[in-house]
Design an enzyme around this catalytic site. Sequence first.
Site, short mmCIF file in Angstrom:
data_model
loop_
_atom_site.label_atom_id
_atom_site.label_comp_id
_atom_site.label_asym_id
_atom_site.label_seq_id
_atom_site.Cartn_x
_atom_site.Cartn_y
_atom_site.Cartn_z
CB CYS A 72 31.80 45.58 34.61
SG CYS A 72 31.78 44.58 33.13
CD GLU B 121 36.94 49.20 28.09
OE1 GLU B 121 35.79 49.48 28.50
OE2 GLU B 121 37.57 49.96 27.33
CE LYS C 212 48.27 41.16 38.07
NZ LYS C 212 47.75 40.08 38.93
CD GLU D 223 32.15 48.61 39.93
OE1 GLU D 223 33.34 48.88 40.15
OE2 GLU D 223 31.77 48.01 38.90
P1 NAP Z 1 41.02 45.19 40.27
O1 NAP Z 1 41.15 45.06 41.72
O2 NAP Z 1 41.23 46.54 39.66
O3 NAP Z 1 42.03 44.13 39.62
C1 NAP Z 1 42.11 43.94 38.23
C2 NAP Z 1 43.50 43.47 37.88
O4 NAP Z 1 44.42 44.51 38.17
C3 NAP Z 1 43.95 42.25 38.69
O5 NAP Z 1 44.69 41.41 37.85
C4 NAP Z 1 44.83 42.89 39.74
O6 NAP Z 1 45.82 42.03 40.25
C5 NAP Z 1 45.48 43.98 38.94
N1 NAP Z 1 46.11 45.04 39.73
C6 NAP Z 1 45.86 45.43 41.00
N2 NAP Z 1 46.67 46.46 41.35
C7 NAP Z 1 47.45 46.73 40.27
C8 NAP Z 1 48.46 47.68 39.98
N3 NAP Z 1 48.87 48.58 40.87
N4 NAP Z 1 49.03 47.67 38.76
C9 NAP Z 1 48.65 46.78 37.83
N5 NAP Z 1 47.68 45.85 38.04
C10 NAP Z 1 47.10 45.83 39.24
O7 NAP Z 1 39.58 44.71 39.75
P2 NAP Z 1 38.86 43.33 40.06
O8 NAP Z 1 38.40 43.36 41.48
O9 NAP Z 1 39.68 42.19 39.59
O10 NAP Z 1 37.62 43.38 39.08
C11 NAP Z 1 36.44 44.03 39.39
C12 NAP Z 1 36.37 45.37 38.70
O11 NAP Z 1 36.53 45.17 37.30
C13 NAP Z 1 35.04 46.06 38.85
O12 NAP Z 1 35.25 47.43 39.05
C14 NAP Z 1 34.35 45.82 37.51
O13 NAP Z 1 33.36 46.77 37.19
C15 NAP Z 1 35.51 45.87 36.58
N6 NAP Z 1 35.25 45.19 35.32
C16 NAP Z 1 35.07 45.95 34.21
C17 NAP Z 1 34.79 45.36 32.99
C18 NAP Z 1 34.58 46.18 31.75
O14 NAP Z 1 34.56 45.63 30.66
N7 NAP Z 1 34.44 47.48 31.87
C19 NAP Z 1 34.68 43.97 32.92
C20 NAP Z 1 34.89 43.21 34.08
C21 NAP Z 1 35.17 43.83 35.28
P3 NAP Z 1 45.63 41.31 41.67
O15 NAP Z 1 44.49 40.40 41.52
O16 NAP Z 1 46.93 40.63 41.88
O17 NAP Z 1 45.38 42.41 42.68
#
Ligand code: NAP
Length: 515
Positions: free
Chosen positions: A320, A286, A205, A416
């Site tokens: 991140c 992560e 997804k 963040e």
């Molecule tokens: P996000 O809003 O948490 O979304 C990540 C994924 O989760 C997307 O595919 C999103 O889908 C999905 N999602 C949203 N709600 C969900 C639910 N209830 N159940 C299952 N999946 C769901 O994060 P983001 O804005 O894409 O990414 C930024 C974040 O990622 C930052 O906090 C960053 O620090 C972190 N990050 C961490 C790492 C690491 O290795 N630690 C690496 C990269 C990024 P939709 O797009 O359809 O909402």
Amino acid sequence: MLTDFSNEPLLDFSNDTSRRLMAEAVEAVQSRLGAHYPLVLGGERVDTRDRIRSVNPAQPDETVGTVAKADAALADRAIAEAEKAFVTWRRWDPAARARILWRAAAALRRRKFEFSAWLVFEAGKSWAEADADTAEAIDFLEFYGREGVRWSREQPATRLPGEENHVFYIPLGVGVVIPPWNFPLAIMAGMTTAAAVAGNTVVLKPASVTPVVAAKFVELLEEAGIPPGVVNFCPGSGGAIGDRLVQHPRTRFISFTGSRDVGLRIWELAAKRSPGQIWLKRVIAEMGGKDAILVDETADLDAAADGIVASAFGYQGQKCSACSRAIVVKSVYRDVVERVVARAKTITVGPPRDPRNAMGPVIDQAAFDKIREYIAVGRGEGNLVLGAKPAEGPGYFIPPTIVEGVAPAARIACEEIFGPVLAMIPATDFGQGLEIANATEYGLTGAVFSRDRARLERAREEFHCGNLYFNRKCTGALVDVHPFGGFNMSGTDSKAGGRDYLGLFLQMKSVCERL
Ligand code: NAP
């Protein structure tokens, strides 16, 4: 013969040929914007009336493409297709599974400029950032292919007279892979193929703002020979189908990379047994970061300022691993603030299709609004010494923004932001600087600039983060060089791109025969 793994070299866009090839790819991709991509379930294209529109964040009226949008019933079908494919895929020779990854790596290498151009349009990456994303995806394919073969070998066990013992790994089953948008090629590809090469099947997804790059990658896997149903492409709103996929009784594991709040939700939901579920789900999560660079009075201050600026503003601070806190020992604090501001001022912000722009837009309107709110908060928590005003243009442009004189407990020093906003924090000495660095619920990356050996050794022990760097920036982890993952609320410390990673998608079996 298979060579040892080595990292894909990054392109130098001051080179005429690289610049020309990338410019041509940007033109070519521009002419292909707007296409539609259906779901791919069990190898079959499945379309829906509802669609997700992916836009260029530098020009939001430009549609990069549309993708079909799964609902709960299609999410269930994706799981069913994955489960069907698992029956045969799990028995494939691991080397044959790995060869598909290597074929995909070779194809991606051949189409490197094209994929990077898609990243420029869909994710707002500068040419260099897009190239790094594509290179990392190639690295994951090459590396996890090799790891798939290595983990498939028989494992050592002590001999016991009268018994023949074998210890080996087997795959888990159906996995739900949920990547973020900020490395829409590398992280998405790495999470998907690590799970698959280990013999699992996957429902992918993608993030809803970057589904086109994922659709292109799934096409590439198909061309490389991945059998139907092994990777099912299932875009849909995380809010709408995420819970369904996570809670499905046939989901065996969830591999998630994204924000803390969504990660926590998945962790909690996966812990609850659904009717009919016969296993404990495994969750690899992560999550976010609030990463710090600590500078002391012995440091090379130019190198420190370069490292802070590169880590804070590369890809608009949307990594991140980005440095969002610069903690500087008082005696050199003013000096470092001046050097950081002077460098950040020279960064050009604008549409990334123009290679003169080092910074592009942030990902979407919601990110733009959230970051602007944090800048307003920052005004009340320190001195805004650079940035704040949105840059020109219809896109979501926010220039490098620096707030200095920030207290360690201020909101912009703790939460963040995920944008180009740097909080600069004075510390009385190195020890206090280290305390401030650790005073966060996260623990992803960090860096120390110092020439004092004893302090570096102390930081090696005490700076609590998954990826710590000395005298260099805190972004840019390389596959199998800097295995990547964080502590505390930064996640389960999966160490993507490391030699433990594939074990997360496997379970060990021990078979004993009495002789
Ligand atoms: P996000 O809003 O948490 O979304 C990540 C994924 O989760 C997307 O595919 C999103 O889908 C999905 N999602 C949203 N709600 C969900 C639910 N209830 N159940 C299952 N999946 C769901 O994060 P983001 O804005 O894409 O990414 C930024 C974040 O990622 C930052 O906090 C960053 O620090 C972190 N990050 C961490 C790492 C690491 O290795 N630690 C690496 C990269 C990024 P939709 O797009 O359809 O909402």
